[in-house]
Design a protein around this motif. Sequence first.
Motif: not given
Length: 439
Positions: A39-59
């Motif tokens: 469950e923690l792995q799934a949450k971490c992967l979800k948050e990683l994808n969210h971070q990358r998405y937000r970074l791309s939007v800001i960039k």
Amino acid sequence: MEYTDLETCEKDWADLGIEFKALETLNKEYIAKLEEVGELQAKCLKELNHQRYRLSVIKRSLKRVRNADQEKVDTLEKDFMRRKAQLYEMEQSLPKQNGTYLKIILGNVNVSILNKNDKFKYKDEYEKFKLILSVIGFVLAVINLVVNVRALELAFMFLLVWYYCTLTIRESILKVNGSRIKGWWRLHHFISTVLAGVLLIWPNTKAWYEFRTQFMWFNVYISLVQYLQFRYQQGVLYRLKALGERHNMDITIEGFHSWMWRGLSFLLPFLYMGYLYQLYNAYALYHLCYHPEATWQVPVLSILFLALFLGNTVTTSMVIPQKLREKVKLNVRFTRQDKGSRNSSNMGSRQSSVPTAISSKGNAPSPTSESASSKERNEPSCEASDGGLVMPEKNLGRRTTAVSAQSDQPSSEVDSDENKGFISAPEKNPVGDGNKKLL
């Protein structure tokens, strides 16, 4: 130890039952932890994808902003690079999906290795596997030069096919676990697999026997070069691992330290001679195309050897200047860091010593107590003087030595290229792992 009476057996069985209940409880706790980890792995992967998405939007948004403060934009871009490197490091401890090739070969089996020590062991076994197969290939090639037995020729060709097929699978597993081997070196092994397969089905004709001796000598030479590469690469990987500067799954090394060039400068001429040998094989096979007993395997092999020569030469020639530029950048960066740390240390030592020199009673602290407090802070001691603070010559010499020693140490790489901080990112072998081959 065996028992001689029934009562002892029953007593031991009862004791074993108590231990089994404890084991059962431990196993349930283990299963629960596994589910929690999933469950923690799934949450971490979800948050990683969210971070990358937000970074791309800001960039993307930054590119559309007009009349922006360029200094702030540059600062944000540096922060983006740093954040990407941090996300990459986090990703190394999480499972990844298999690539297309592994899905075809193994299916959707999870081959991620999450423990760093296990990753290093797998990488070490990978290197030893290539060394052992190189030794076997060397022996078979020498035997085929001495005797002319068709069965031994076919055994050697089959060994090459199996070796490169296995190598492609192992490298795909390494890539899933964070290795950043260059695409050409992986493609090189796929091409070598096809080449070995064509050699295996080449009919026993006069055209083959005209090329046979040359090919066996080529494999003898390449096996020797691969051994040299193994020794050099193992030394680099173990040293960088001991310094804590490289990822466990590194195969190639981008970003050299000065001590790496001593071995590499010795190795490069042998590599280029091997590439020229591949070109010579392509040339010899091209002329064999006009042989009366030449089959379709001859022109195909000529094209494959030419492709290996061009790919190896171009890739290696492009990698070396890139490493030199990275080495210069790292030297400049650490020179600046040394200056900055020296200035900040001097300022900190003055700020901490001035209040101490002027005590509430107006008395200066004794040199002994001041020196002891400086040792606790790992800073050079300062003495109070009439006009200010004077650093003793002994401590000044010690400080100069420490600074010079720091600047001489190899730098850890921060850039997210392929070096590993685990690199952050650079890669594996100064010239690429794909150079280690029987073909």
